[in-house]
Each structure stands twice: as structure tokens, then as C-alpha cells.
Design an enzyme around this catalytic site. Structure first.
Site, mmCIF file in Angstrom:
data_model
loop_
_atom_site.group_PDB
_atom_site.id
_atom_site.type_symbol
_atom_site.label_atom_id
_atom_site.label_comp_id
_atom_site.label_asym_id
_atom_site.label_seq_id
_atom_site.Cartn_x
_atom_site.Cartn_y
_atom_site.Cartn_z
ATOM 1 N N ASP A 8 0.864 -1.165 0.000
ATOM 2 C CA ASP A 8 0.000 0.000 0.000
ATOM 3 C C ASP A 8 0.917 1.236 0.000
ATOM 4 O O ASP A 8 2.107 1.120 0.338
ATOM 5 C CB ASP A 8 -0.867 -0.033 1.267
ATOM 6 C CG ASP A 8 -1.603 1.257 1.485
ATOM 7 O OD1 ASP A 8 -2.282 1.711 0.561
ATOM 8 O OD2 ASP A 8 -1.491 1.817 2.602
ATOM 9 N N ASP A 10 -0.218 5.142 0.753
ATOM 10 C CA ASP A 10 -0.491 6.222 1.712
ATOM 11 C C ASP A 10 -0.610 5.674 3.124
ATOM 12 O O ASP A 10 -1.432 4.805 3.398
ATOM 13 C CB ASP A 10 -1.762 6.964 1.309
ATOM 14 C CG ASP A 10 -1.589 7.608 -0.056
ATOM 15 O OD1 ASP A 10 -0.657 8.420 -0.181
ATOM 16 O OD2 ASP A 10 -2.348 7.284 -0.980
HETATM 17 C C1 XBP Z 1 -5.136 6.198 0.149
HETATM 18 C C2 XBP Z 1 -6.389 6.804 -0.248
HETATM 19 C C3 XBP Z 1 -6.402 7.820 -1.303
HETATM 20 C C4 XBP Z 1 -5.668 9.104 -1.010
HETATM 21 C C5 XBP Z 1 -6.064 10.156 -2.000
HETATM 22 O O1 XBP Z 1 -4.967 5.022 -0.530
HETATM 23 O O2 XBP Z 1 -7.435 6.460 0.259
HETATM 24 O O3 XBP Z 1 -7.728 8.127 -1.506
HETATM 25 O O4 XBP Z 1 -6.013 9.577 0.266
HETATM 26 O O5 XBP Z 1 -5.702 9.780 -3.270
HETATM 27 P P1 XBP Z 1 -3.871 3.897 -0.161
HETATM 28 P P2 XBP Z 1 -6.355 10.400 -4.586
HETATM 29 O O6 XBP Z 1 -3.660 3.901 1.324
HETATM 30 O O7 XBP Z 1 -4.500 2.634 -0.669
HETATM 31 O O8 XBP Z 1 -2.624 4.230 -0.927
HETATM 32 O O9 XBP Z 1 -6.828 11.787 -4.271
HETATM 33 O O10 XBP Z 1 -5.271 10.382 -5.619
HETATM 34 O O11 XBP Z 1 -7.516 9.510 -4.949
HETATM 35 MG MG MG Z 2 -3.023 3.267 3.275
#
Ligand code: XBP
Ligand code: MG
Length: 252
Positions: A8, A10
Site C-alpha cells: 500500500d 499512503d
Molecule cells: C489512500 C487513499 C487515497 C488518497 C487520495 O490510498 O485512500 O484516496 O487519500 O488519493 P492507499 P487520490 O492507502 O491505498 O494508498 O486523491 O489520488 O484519490
Molecule cells: Mg493506506
């Protein structure tokens, strides 16, 4: 046999939610003249929904019933998302957001051990490549065999689709892979795809339900700054995540 690690982005590779996505959304709102402002606690609640476009819609439904949607609301959301992505990638380029403890070391060691690396995320592909370039290495994106990101599958996490898509691209089965996640929506997605998962927590996700995780850790740990293990099976254990330890956890 372990052949690939799926990450993952973020909250797992870096703390991009609070200090990256959130200010980028706010800058986009200001740029188009909206009075929306997402503070740190509110953004925690908004993370119930994954995907930036989906999150903005959820905010309106849940927190701004007073807001009158214009006729072209769908276009506005798409435009806001583009503007937000520009602000986010600029923010990374302007000094970046550091990778979380142990991430760079583990990525390097995994490559040296012959494992493939993949990304499985709901964020936009540009955001992933910007993070890898500015926070990992100039050629950081090339370290990964597969980058599965954004709208490539319609159903975002907690649906398993992004992980299933990434494994199809790798040509591997779940038993040959391990996933790394930081959130409940994320681990529901990875486990839904049949993947054993290591969880690392952050301030937004410490209280989430990580039932079934191989291990729940403060972070991946470094030799000099070990992780603390938070799940009942290994509570209090300290160490750092390396390939032999992952193989041992996978073997159970
Ligand atoms: C994290 C998310 C994303 C980001 C925003 O995803 O939920 O929505 O917060 O990204 P992960 P965008 O933890 O799976 O990486 O604005 O580009 O959609
Ligand atoms: Mg995440």
C-alpha cells in the site's frame, strides 16, 4: 515460497495523508474558490472512504448538506481532483515527505534477495511515481515490477480488486506474496484477495481492526530504531522487518 511484496502507499510507505493529500485538497478547494477546509481530525473521519473523488463526494453528503451541487458537479469533482493532484505532486517535489522507518531498507533488501515489488493503492498513478522519485530514488518507480493505482479497477479498497489485479500482472498466487498495509480498509482489501498481511500503524490508524494480520507493528523498524509489535501474539517484541523474518512469519 515467497516471491513478491505488495505495498500500500499512503500511510504505509509514507505519512502522506495528513501532510500531503490533506493540504493538497485544501489548496485545490481554495484555488477554485470553495470555502471547504479539512482539518486534521476531520480528515481522519473522511478516510472512511478511499479515493479522492469518492472522498469529496462523501464530505458533501455527510458534512455539507447545505451545499447546493451545481449542474456540472461531476465535472467539478474531476477538476478538483486534477488540481489536487497537481498540488500534491508539487508538494512532494518541493522537499518531499520522508518514507516511514525501515521502508527504504526493506525495499532494497527485498530486491537484493530476488523478490519482486509491487504497489497496490487507491491513489493516482502520478502521485505514486512522484513519491517514489522524490522520496525513494530518482529511479524509484523502476524498482517496482507492477504499479497498480487509482481508477485502474472501479471498486476501490476495501474491495480486493486492486490486489487481484496486481497479482495477475505479476503472474503470482496469493501464497507467493505478502502485503503491507496501514488501515482497516486496506487490510480488508489485501485479506479479501487471499494475501497474508503485515500491518504498520500510524496516528490515523492505530485504533483500526487488524484481525488476521501476520503482525501489527509500530513501523518496519531499523537496526538502531526497532519496531514495537502491537498484536497479542507478539506484544512488546522488538526488531526490524527483513526478508528472513518475513519468510518465517509466512511459514507460520
Ligand atoms: C489512500 C487513499 C487515497 C488518497 C487520495 O490510498 O485512500 O484516496 O487519500 O488519493 P492507499 P487520490 O492507502 O491505498 O494508498 O486523491 O489520488 O484519490
Ligand atoms: Mg493506506
Amino acid at each position: 515460497m515467497l516471491k513478491a511484496l505488495l505495498f500500500d502507499v499512503d500511510g504505509t510507505l509514507a505519512d502522506t495523508e495528513r501532510d500531503g493529500h490533506r493540504p493538497a485538497f485544501n489548496a485545490a478547494f481554495r484555488e477554485v474558490g470553495l470555502d471547504w477546509d479539512w482539518d486534521v481530525p476531520l480528515y481522519g473521519e473522511l478516510q472512511a472512504v478511499t479515493g479522492g473523488k469518492e472522498r469529496m463526494r462523501y464530505y458533501i453528503e455527510r458534512f455539507r448538506p447545505d451545499y447546493e451541487k451545481p449542474a456540472d458537479f461531476d465535472e467539478l469533482v474531476a477538476k478538483l481532483h486534477q488540481v489536487k493532484t497537481r498540488h500534491y505532486t508539487q508538494l512532494l517535489a518541493a522537499g518531499g515527505i520522508p518514507l516511514r522507518p525501515g521502508v527504504k531498507r526493506l525495499l532494497r533488501e527485498a530486491r537484493e534477495a530476488g523478490l519482486s515489488l509491487a504497489v497496490a493503492t487507491t491513489t493516482t498513478p502520478e502521485n505514486v511515481t512522484a513519491l517514489l522519485r522524490h522520496s525513494l530514488a530518482e529511479d524509484g518507480a523502476d524498482w517496482f515490477t507492477v504499479i497498480a493505482a487509482g481508477d485502474i479497477v472501479p471498486a476501490k479498497k476495501p474491495a480486493p480488486d486492486i490486489y487481484l489485479w496486481a497479482m495477475r500482472q505479476l503472474g503470482l498466487r496469493p501464497e507467493e506474496c505478502l502485503a503491507f498495509e496501514d488501515s482497516e480498509n486496506g487490510i480488508r482489501a489485501s485479506q479479501g484477495a487471499g494475501l497474508k498481511t503485515v500491518a504498520t500503524v500510524n496516528d490515523y490508524t492505530r485504533g483500526h481492526d487488524f484481525s488476521g494480520a501476520l503482525a501489527v507493528l509500530s513501523d518496519l523498524g531499523e537496526v538502531e530504531a526497532p519496531y514495537r509489535r502491537l498484536d497479542a501474539a507478539g506484544l512488546g517484541e522488538q526488531g526490524y522487518v527483513d526478508v528472513p523474518r518475513l519468510r518465517a512469519w509466512l511459514a507460520g
